[in-house]
Design a protein around this motif. Sequence first.
Motif, mmCIF file in Angstrom:
data_model
loop_
_atom_site.group_PDB
_atom_site.id
_atom_site.type_symbol
_atom_site.label_atom_id
_atom_site.label_comp_id
_atom_site.label_asym_id
_atom_site.label_seq_id
_atom_site.Cartn_x
_atom_site.Cartn_y
_atom_site.Cartn_z
ATOM 1 N N HIS A 1 0.835 -1.195 0.000
ATOM 2 C CA HIS A 1 0.000 0.000 0.000
ATOM 3 C C HIS A 1 0.875 1.252 0.000
ATOM 4 O O HIS A 1 1.963 1.255 0.577
ATOM 5 N N ASN B 1 -0.408 7.256 11.627
ATOM 6 C CA ASN B 1 -1.448 6.591 12.422
ATOM 7 C C ASN B 1 -2.470 5.881 11.535
ATOM 8 O O ASN B 1 -2.879 4.747 11.813
ATOM 9 N N GLN B 2 -2.896 6.540 10.454
ATOM 10 C CA GLN B 2 -3.907 5.933 9.584
ATOM 11 C C GLN B 2 -3.319 4.793 8.748
ATOM 12 O O GLN B 2 -3.991 3.787 8.517
ATOM 13 N N SER C 1 -0.902 2.871 9.570
ATOM 14 C CA SER C 1 -0.445 1.746 10.390
ATOM 15 C C SER C 1 -1.403 0.559 10.325
ATOM 16 O O SER C 1 -1.013 -0.573 10.611
ATOM 17 N N GLN C 2 -2.658 0.807 9.934
ATOM 18 C CA GLN C 2 -3.628 -0.290 9.843
ATOM 19 C C GLN C 2 -3.255 -1.287 8.738
ATOM 20 O O GLN C 2 -3.766 -2.405 8.712
ATOM 21 N N PHE C 3 -2.357 -0.870 7.827
ATOM 22 C CA PHE C 3 -1.941 -1.750 6.745
ATOM 23 C C PHE C 3 -0.650 -2.497 7.064
ATOM 24 O O PHE C 3 -0.113 -3.210 6.210
ATOM 25 N N ALA C 4 -0.144 -2.327 8.267
ATOM 26 C CA ALA C 4 1.140 -2.945 8.622
ATOM 27 C C ALA C 4 1.121 -4.454 8.404
ATOM 28 O O ALA C 4 2.081 -5.036 7.893
ATOM 29 N N SER C 5 0.029 -5.088 8.776
ATOM 30 C CA SER C 5 -0.061 -6.551 8.679
ATOM 31 C C SER C 5 -0.560 -7.024 7.319
ATOM 32 O O SER C 5 -0.685 -8.222 7.082
ATOM 33 N N ASP C 6 -0.825 -6.078 6.423
ATOM 34 C CA ASP C 6 -1.341 -6.421 5.100
ATOM 35 C C ASP C 6 -0.362 -5.960 4.023
ATOM 36 O O ASP C 6 -0.689 -5.199 3.123
ATOM 37 N N THR D 1 6.080 3.711 12.436
ATOM 38 C CA THR D 1 5.488 2.448 12.861
ATOM 39 C C THR D 1 6.170 1.300 12.125
ATOM 40 O O THR D 1 7.010 1.515 11.253
#
Length: 499
Positions: free
Chosen positions: A72, A98-99, A101-106, A126
């Motif tokens: 991403h 911050n926003q 970071s939700q893709f860190a695992s994807d 992050t």
Amino acid sequence: MESSPYSVSSLNHSPFNFCCNMQETMKMMKIVAVLLVAVLSASLRCAVAGRVRNLESSTYEIKYNAINCRTHSASLTDFGAVGDGLTSNTKAFQDAVNQLSQFASDGGVQLYVPAGKWLTGSISLTSHFTLYLHRDAVLLASQDMNEWPVLKPLPSYGRGRDAAAGRYQSLIFGTNLTDVIVTGDNGTIDGQGAFWWQKFHGGKLKYTRPYLIEFMYSDTVQISSLTLLNSPSWNVHPVYSSNVLVQGITILAPVQSPNTDGINPDSCTNVKIEDCYIVSGDDCVAVKSGWDEYGISYGMPTQHLIIRRLTCISPYSATIALGSEMSGGIGDVRAEDITAINTESGIRIKTAVGRGAYVKDIYVKRMSMHTMKWAFKMDGDYKSHPDNRYDPNALPVIQNINYRDIVAENVAMAARFDGIPGDPFSGICIANVTLGMAAKSKKYPWTCTDIQGMTSGVSPPPCDLLPDQGVEKISECDFPQDNLPIDELEVKQCAYRTG
């Protein structure tokens, strides 16, 4: 000659003929109109296509090398940032991190910083994150001290470097991260350090100055292809971290700026520093691991460090310094293809009573020096202490120090080696070294006390404590042949499409 049915001579004024002629004329007008519409439509399509091509020409694919690519991507401008050099973008940066970071695992995410001057205070990154700077992007460090959070002193130091209290968080910061990258197409990070240097010299700082880039307690870190300007203090500081890659960094600061060290691996394992150019007011590379009783208690060494193809200019400091804060230990450092120009010393070991721990298994080869005060220096009395609670019985061990295949010109003094009485520095090995002395060099080019070791093929002749074993021993001081794990870390070609 028969006239054309549409010639003027074929027309007459009879109603029938007029009607027929009008019908023909209208038919022709319709044909012309259809053709005109077709031409206009084609032109419009071409114009639209041209706009699309122009739009496409304004987008391009950026390719770069990184330890990991990202699934991403986003641009800093997507979060309301303004690159005018005046507007604070601290919130925009932090909102982006911050926003995203939700893709860190994807598959992770990369944040693209386009051309412009982006004023910002400290930014916390992050995991599984890439910060990428366009070649014409400049991050400008804010001079609003409210945009710099204050951290506690590092546990291996016990206090701040500039002041006993805490320290300002670095401009680009992260802690407890995995897989973090700061890179670019030689984009710039400008610390605007004069603001901080003035406060430091005026004794007006309650906390230690910020660094430009610092990662703590992190694993798999890449810092590459950037220009760092005018840091408030140290430039790059990985601490309590492992698997750190620093490549292609240009660091520039006035040579009289205070404590603007280049790259300081500190209590780190498995680090590689390559292809860096540094002009600074302090050591170009300073290897550290904690300060006196705090570093001894923390007990985390810097080890398995590679330094390759480094160029240094620092008239008042060292090309590579080991210490003085080395109380967690420093071991297995391998430096090769190093160039020093107008620099105070080439390789310098700094320690003192109270430091404890060790500096051992140090290897340097293929070094070139031009206009130096000292080629080599070892200090056993570097007496800066965090406080008066250090242990006077904590004696450092300095051993197995190897220098070979080194040339220098215009050197004022070959070496000054000062060990510690009752605690001599041992296992010093210097081979195949030619030092061209300056016209006004010291009468005695070598000064040695409390050391032990040998030399082979060294000119000018070394001190008596480092006896020359003859050229048949020139193979001594061998450089290790095995690879360290950091050399096995592979980089990939990654891409980002702008627009």
